[in-house]
Write an enzyme that holds these catalytic residues in place. Structure first.
Site, PDB file in Angstrom:
ATOM      1  CG  ASP A 154      -0.299  -0.535   2.487  1.00 35.24           C
ATOM      2  OD1 ASP A 154       0.938  -0.543   2.566  1.00 35.24           O
ATOM      3  OD2 ASP A 154      -1.026  -0.945   3.408  1.00 35.24           O
ATOM      4  CG  ASN A 191      -8.776  -1.185  11.908  1.00 39.02           C
ATOM      5  OD1 ASN A 191      -7.825  -1.844  11.489  1.00 39.02           O
ATOM      6  ND2 ASN A 191      -9.261  -0.143  11.254  1.00 39.02           N
ATOM      7  CG  HIS A 221      -5.694  -2.074   8.791  1.00 42.45           C
ATOM      8  ND1 HIS A 221      -5.794  -0.764   9.194  1.00 42.45           N
ATOM      9  CD2 HIS A 221      -4.366  -2.371   8.901  1.00 42.45           C
ATOM     10  CE1 HIS A 221      -4.597  -0.297   9.509  1.00 42.45           C
ATOM     11  NE2 HIS A 221      -3.714  -1.259   9.347  1.00 42.45           N
ATOM     12  CD  GLU A 255      -8.607   1.172   7.774  1.00 46.19           C
ATOM     13  OE1 GLU A 255      -8.439   0.192   8.534  1.00 46.19           O
ATOM     14  OE2 GLU A 255      -8.159   2.305   8.047  1.00 46.19           O
TER      15      GLU A 255
HETATM   16  C1  F6R Z   1       1.517  -1.454   6.017  1.00 49.73           C
HETATM   17  C2  F6R Z   1       0.241  -2.131   6.169  1.00 49.73           C
HETATM   18  C3  F6R Z   1      -0.536  -2.101   7.436  1.00 49.73           C
HETATM   19  C4  F6R Z   1       0.329  -2.323   8.679  1.00 49.73           C
HETATM   20  C5  F6R Z   1      -0.512  -2.207   9.947  1.00 49.73           C
HETATM   21  C6  F6R Z   1       0.309  -2.366  11.204  1.00 49.73           C
HETATM   22  O1  F6R Z   1       2.050  -1.653   4.722  1.00 49.73           O
HETATM   23  O2  F6R Z   1      -0.197  -2.696   5.219  1.00 49.73           O
HETATM   24  O3  F6R Z   1      -1.538  -3.081   7.398  1.00 49.73           O
HETATM   25  O4  F6R Z   1       0.912  -3.584   8.605  1.00 49.73           O
HETATM   26  O5  F6R Z   1      -1.141  -0.948   9.964  1.00 49.73           O
HETATM   27  O6  F6R Z   1       1.226  -1.327  11.300  1.00 49.73           O
HETATM   28  P1  F6R Z   1       2.354  -1.345  12.438  1.00 49.73           P
HETATM   29  O7  F6R Z   1       3.261  -2.469  12.110  1.00 49.73           O
HETATM   30  O8  F6R Z   1       3.027  -0.007  12.293  1.00 49.73           O
HETATM   31  O9  F6R Z   1       1.648  -1.526  13.723  1.00 49.73           O
END
Ligand code: F6R
Length: 249
Positions: A67, A135, A137, A142
């Site tokens: 992403d 959450n 994701h 989301e």
């Molecule tokens: C990032 C992504 C997100 C993160 C998630 C956790 O490329 O796709 O799904 O993996 O938001 O982020 P952290 O590791 O910063 O807690």
């Protein structure tokens, strides 16, 4: 789904690297799906360290990322393109032309999503690295994203924007939109490793396994995948019971 419990970040990096290395040993020109965020940093540190010490080569590897924020160019310090260069790509021998990430600066974002989906359809991933949002994701899919989604524009939830605010001037500076690989494209990877650390992720990990599969926790979609290894610490695993575990080798 298999689980590997690790004691600390160092062990998380080593355990996740073990999975990557197995794939690379079998297929030096593997396609690896990368995630950003703080959780995979110990893995990227381990990959860099191993590259320096053992010379594991990424010259033939292709990298695709999950992403990118809309409106941040590749030089912006908060862009995921820059994150990947600074934390991994600039320190190993991967070829820049073999890396891809959605372009959040594209004039026509729908066309960029179509380009990315088309690229993914002809670039099957041998292994996909995932983190998980508080959450639930995965990527930036989301809650209530459809399981058959492909790369799309997403409006980030307030929670995700608050969780990702570190590094930005203030929480309001976090982009509202992002481009993300869709859930069907994540599930298309042959093998998935999902990394989770800290108490903040405990509910999401519990929901991934136990919540009704009603899309309110996008990570429940992973239950249908034949090869998922979850690598997590005690805090992230704190709501699980041991009888729910299948330990990873
Ligand atoms: C990032 C992504 C997100 C993160 C998630 C956790 O490329 O796709 O799904 O993996 O938001 O982020 P952290 O590791 O910063 O807690």
């Amino acid at each position: 789904m298999k689980f590997a419990l690790v004691k600390n970040n160092k062990e998380l990096g080593e355990r996740a690297f073990f999975e990557i290395k197995q794939v690379l040993d079998a297929k030096p020109d593997a396609v690896i799906g990368f995630a950003t965020g703080s959780t995979p940093l110990p893995l990227y540190a381990k990959m860099v360290d191993d590259y320096k010490k053992n010379g594991t080569s990424y010259k033939a590897v292709r990298a695709v990322n999950l992403d990118e924020y809309v409106g941040l160019d590749a030089k912006d310090k908060n862009s995921y393109a820059r994150f990947m260069r600074e934390n991994l790509f600039d320190h190993i021998d991967i070829l820049p032309e073999n890396t891809d990430i959605p372009n959040g600066m594209a004039q026509d974002l729908e066309a960029e999503c179509a380009r990315y989906s088309e690229m993914l359809s002809v670039t099957p991933r041998d292994i996909q690295i995932l983190g998980i949002g508080a959450n639930g994701h995965i990527g930036f899919n989301e809650p209530y994203t459809k399981k058959d989604s492909t790369t799309h524009i997403v409006s980030l939830t307030a929670r995700t924007r608050a969780d990702n605010a570190a590094g930005f001037k203030n929480p309001a500076a976090v982009p509202i939109y992002a481009l993300t690989m869709g859930i069907s494209e994540i599930l298309a990877a042959k093998k998935i490793i999902l990394l989770a650390t800290g108490e903040k992720k405990a509910q999401a990990i519990y929901d991934m396994l136990r919540a009704r599969e009603d899309l309110s926790c996008p990570a429940t979609a992973l239950r249908g995948h034949p090869d998922v290894t979850v690598i997590l610490d005690k805090e992230a695993a704190s709501l699980l019971k041991f009888d729910e575990w299948t330990p990873a080798e």
